[in-house]
Design an enzyme around this catalytic site. Structure first.
Site, PDB file in Angstrom:
ATOM      1  N   HIS A   1      -3.291   7.684   3.031  1.00 27.43           N
ATOM      2  CA  HIS A   1      -3.770   6.384   2.538  1.00 27.43           C
ATOM      3  C   HIS A   1      -5.202   6.203   3.045  1.00 27.43           C
ATOM      4  O   HIS A   1      -5.479   6.398   4.224  1.00 27.43           O
ATOM      5  CB  HIS A   1      -2.849   5.291   3.077  1.00 27.43           C
ATOM      6  CG  HIS A   1      -3.231   3.920   2.640  1.00 27.43           C
ATOM      7  ND1 HIS A   1      -3.609   3.637   1.348  1.00 27.43           N
ATOM      8  CD2 HIS A   1      -3.289   2.744   3.315  1.00 27.43           C
ATOM      9  CE1 HIS A   1      -3.885   2.347   1.254  1.00 27.43           C
ATOM     10  NE2 HIS A   1      -3.706   1.783   2.428  1.00 27.43           N
TER      11      HIS A   1
ATOM     12  N   CYS B   1       0.811  -1.231   0.000  1.00 29.04           N
ATOM     13  CA  CYS B   1       0.000   0.000   0.000  1.00 29.04           C
ATOM     14  C   CYS B   1       0.839   1.273   0.000  1.00 29.04           C
ATOM     15  O   CYS B   1       0.367   2.335  -0.396  1.00 29.04           O
ATOM     16  CB  CYS B   1      -0.942   0.021   1.198  1.00 29.04           C
ATOM     17  SG  CYS B   1      -2.172  -1.271   1.137  1.00 29.04           S
TER      18      CYS B   1
ATOM     19  N   ASN C   1     -10.242   1.299   0.168  1.00 34.48           N
ATOM     20  CA  ASN C   1      -8.784   1.208   0.196  1.00 34.48           C
ATOM     21  C   ASN C   1      -8.307   0.507  -1.080  1.00 34.48           C
ATOM     22  O   ASN C   1      -8.504  -0.689  -1.246  1.00 34.48           O
ATOM     23  CB  ASN C   1      -8.382   0.418   1.451  1.00 34.48           C
ATOM     24  CG  ASN C   1      -6.885   0.200   1.559  1.00 34.48           C
ATOM     25  OD1 ASN C   1      -6.134   0.443   0.624  1.00 34.48           O
ATOM     26  ND2 ASN C   1      -6.454  -0.284   2.712  1.00 34.48           N
TER      27      ASN C   1
HETATM   28  O1  UT7 Z   1      -4.030  -0.996   3.449  1.00 34.65           O
HETATM   29  C1  UT7 Z   1      -3.640  -1.908   4.431  1.00 34.65           C
HETATM   30  C2  UT7 Z   1      -3.817  -1.281   5.739  1.00 34.65           C
HETATM   31  N1  UT7 Z   1      -4.969  -1.817   6.400  1.00 34.65           N
HETATM   32  C3  UT7 Z   1      -5.589  -1.113   7.343  1.00 34.65           C
HETATM   33  O2  UT7 Z   1      -5.271   0.012   7.591  1.00 34.65           O
HETATM   34  C4  UT7 Z   1      -6.664  -1.788   8.175  1.00 34.65           C
HETATM   35  C5  UT7 Z   1      -6.572  -1.327   9.613  1.00 34.65           C
HETATM   36  N2  UT7 Z   1      -7.587  -1.957  10.462  1.00 34.65           N
HETATM   37  C6  UT7 Z   1      -8.895  -1.610  10.380  1.00 34.65           C
HETATM   38  O3  UT7 Z   1      -9.271  -0.754   9.592  1.00 34.65           O
HETATM   39  C7  UT7 Z   1      -9.853  -2.269  11.343  1.00 34.65           C
HETATM   40  O4  UT7 Z   1      -9.127  -2.983  12.308  1.00 34.65           O
HETATM   41  C8  UT7 Z   1     -10.863  -3.234  10.644  1.00 34.65           C
HETATM   42  C9  UT7 Z   1     -11.820  -2.409   9.808  1.00 34.65           C
HETATM   43  C10 UT7 Z   1     -10.139  -4.236   9.759  1.00 34.65           C
HETATM   44  C11 UT7 Z   1     -11.662  -4.011  11.694  1.00 34.65           C
HETATM   45  O5  UT7 Z   1     -12.316  -3.070  12.561  1.00 34.65           O
HETATM   46  P1  UT7 Z   1     -12.167  -3.210  14.145  1.00 34.65           P
HETATM   47  O6  UT7 Z   1     -12.994  -2.164  14.711  1.00 34.65           O
HETATM   48  O7  UT7 Z   1     -10.703  -3.208  14.472  1.00 34.65           O
HETATM   49  O8  UT7 Z   1     -12.823  -4.623  14.407  1.00 34.65           O
HETATM   50  P2  UT7 Z   1     -12.225  -5.872  15.188  1.00 34.65           P
HETATM   51  O9  UT7 Z   1     -11.306  -6.628  14.303  1.00 34.65           O
HETATM   52  O10 UT7 Z   1     -11.739  -5.450  16.534  1.00 34.65           O
HETATM   53  O11 UT7 Z   1     -13.528  -6.722  15.405  1.00 34.65           O
HETATM   54  C12 UT7 Z   1     -14.601  -6.245  16.265  1.00 34.65           C
HETATM   55  C13 UT7 Z   1     -15.831  -7.073  15.987  1.00 34.65           C
HETATM   56  C14 UT7 Z   1     -15.551  -8.582  15.944  1.00 34.65           C
HETATM   57  O12 UT7 Z   1     -16.675  -9.244  16.489  1.00 34.65           O
HETATM   58  P3  UT7 Z   1     -16.649  -9.813  17.992  1.00 34.65           P
HETATM   59  O13 UT7 Z   1     -15.515 -10.763  18.027  1.00 34.65           O
HETATM   60  O14 UT7 Z   1     -16.445  -8.619  18.854  1.00 34.65           O
HETATM   61  O15 UT7 Z   1     -18.001 -10.431  18.117  1.00 34.65           O
HETATM   62  C15 UT7 Z   1     -15.474  -8.868  14.474  1.00 34.65           C
HETATM   63  O16 UT7 Z   1     -15.795 -10.193  14.167  1.00 34.65           O
HETATM   64  O17 UT7 Z   1     -16.339  -6.723  14.697  1.00 34.65           O
HETATM   65  C16 UT7 Z   1     -16.523  -7.910  13.941  1.00 34.65           C
HETATM   66  N3  UT7 Z   1     -16.374  -7.616  12.533  1.00 34.65           N
HETATM   67  C17 UT7 Z   1     -17.406  -7.253  11.751  1.00 34.65           C
HETATM   68  N4  UT7 Z   1     -18.711  -7.120  12.016  1.00 34.65           N
HETATM   69  C18 UT7 Z   1     -19.506  -6.755  10.989  1.00 34.65           C
HETATM   70  C19 UT7 Z   1     -15.216  -7.619  11.789  1.00 34.65           C
HETATM   71  N5  UT7 Z   1     -15.509  -7.289  10.531  1.00 34.65           N
HETATM   72  C20 UT7 Z   1     -16.849  -7.061  10.483  1.00 34.65           C
HETATM   73  C21 UT7 Z   1     -17.735  -6.694   9.457  1.00 34.65           C
HETATM   74  N6  UT7 Z   1     -19.037  -6.551   9.757  1.00 34.65           N
HETATM   75  N7  UT7 Z   1     -17.312  -6.470   8.191  1.00 34.65           N
END
Ligand code: UT7
Length: 318
Positions: free
Chosen positions: A245, A110, A275
């Site tokens: 980004h 990226c 992204n």
């Molecule tokens: O270009 C490469 C660089 N990449 C990035 O910059 C990505 C950086 N990270 C992020 O943007 C975020 O961490 C994500 C968008 C990937 C995930 O968001 P988050 O707020 O960090 O979620 P999390 O991984 O802490 O998950 C929280 C909850 C989980 O459920 P439980 O275990 O609490 O029940 C996940 O399973 O959110 C759930 N979850 C979703 N729920 C609905 C994860 N993805 C989704 C989804 N829809 N798409």
């Protein structure tokens, strides 16, 4: 002497995919994606190849620079999603647009567009290059596991391009690499060799630990932007625009607070584009340029991060 940006262009695939459409594929919903990421829709290629998107962005940048394709001296493409190993995406662009010059691809995930731009600066400083085409082009949708809701909702496809030439507009830069596959890993196809014995070779899809990536992103954005401003002898109040980004609204919001630079200075298109990996910054910069808001002499900062792990930032005097 460094560079000036002579023209910008971008291309987005025609198909718009909304959050509601993704909710029909994986267990997600519009409310979660908008609240946790900030994306409302993204463009996903249905027949547009990485090479096609790169060439369309290139044509727009060449038009914006007011030159012809035969005046391009070098083509550098940042990509992790070329449709072929060879010809490279850059070589395909050369053929499609009708340029006659060397062309090669680079990969720093990226962050790759800033690595490519920085490479172009070195060629310009070396002398003999008047117009270099620098492109970020990605069909990220081909390396997505479409059953993984934590990645398939955040990415999109597209391409952005700059034409750069000799000037004094590249004030400072920082490139950062930390070889580490524990946070983001994107294996490539490991082949069918009858002699290959590594059963652990993964599928060629993005595997990302979201929260670890998030922390890396906020830390690197803050440190990189402070570092490039200091190197350029500037402070936060000198900045007219930051083109970050386009990964997550909350990452940009955290970085804005830590840097003490208001959100109004950050150019955001992730709500509509998502992204697009190394195409993210040139698409956003081209849209900002097209909006007519940028004036010659404005101080613009680019900041990217991603797999590698990698990050990069630079300060441009527009
Ligand atoms: O270009 C490469 C660089 N990449 C990035 O910059 C990505 C950086 N990270 C992020 O943007 C975020 O961490 C994500 C968008 C990937 C995930 O968001 P988050 O707020 O960090 O979620 P999390 O991984 O802490 O998950 C929280 C909850 C989980 O459920 P439980 O275990 O609490 O029940 C996940 O399973 O959110 C759930 N979850 C979703 N729920 C609905 C994860 N993805 C989704 C989804 N829809 N798409």
């Amino acid at each position: 002497m460094s560079i000036t940006i002579k023209g910008t262009g971008y291309y987005l695939p025609k198909k718009i995919v909304t959050n509601d459409e993704l909710a029909e594929i994986v267990d997600t919903n519009d409310e979660w994606i908008v609240r946790r990421v900030g994306i409302k829709e993204r463009r996903i290629a249905t027949c547009e190849t990485t090479e096609y998107m790169a060439a369309e962005a290139a044509k727009n940048a060449i038009k914006s620079a007011g030159i012809n394709a035969n005046e391009i001296d070098l083509i550098i493409v940042s990509t992790i999603t070329g449709e072929k190993t060879a010809p490279t995406v850059a070589a395909s662009v050369q053929s499609i647009i009708g340029a006659e010059c060397p062309a090669f691809d680079m990969n720093s995930a990226c962050s790759g567009f800033i690595f490519a731009l920085d490479t172009a600066v070195s060629y310009i400083v070396r002398g003999g290059f008047r117009n270099i085409l620098v492109i970020g082009a990605e069909r990220v949708s081909k390396i997505i596991d479409w059953s993984d809701r934590s990645t398939c909702v955040i990415f999109g496809d597209g391409a952005g391009a700059f034409v750069v030439g000799p000037g004094n507009g590249y004030l400072s830069s920082i490139l950062y690499s930390r070889g580490d596959s524990s946070v983001i890993d994107i294996p490539s196809y490991h082949g069918d060799s009858p002699f290959w014995t590594d059963e652990a070779s993964g599928k060629p899809y993005i595997i990302m630990h979201g929260q670890e990536t998030f922390k890396f992103a906020v830390t690197r954005m803050t440190e990189d932007i402070n570092a490039v401003l200091e190197k350029a002898g500037l402070s936060a109040c000198d900045v007219d625009y930051i083109v970050p980004h386009q990964a997550n609204m909350r990452i940009i919001d955290f970085a804005s607070k830590r840097l003490g630079i208001g959100m109004e200075k950050f150019f955001i298109n992730l709500d509509k584009v998502g992204n697009t990996s190394s195409a993210s910054i040139p698409i956003a910069a081209a849209q900002l340029n097209e909006s007519g808001k940028l004036k010659r002499g404005d101080i613009v900062v680019f900041s990217a991060f991603g797999a590698g792990l990698s990050s990069a930032a630079c300060v441009i005097k527009w």
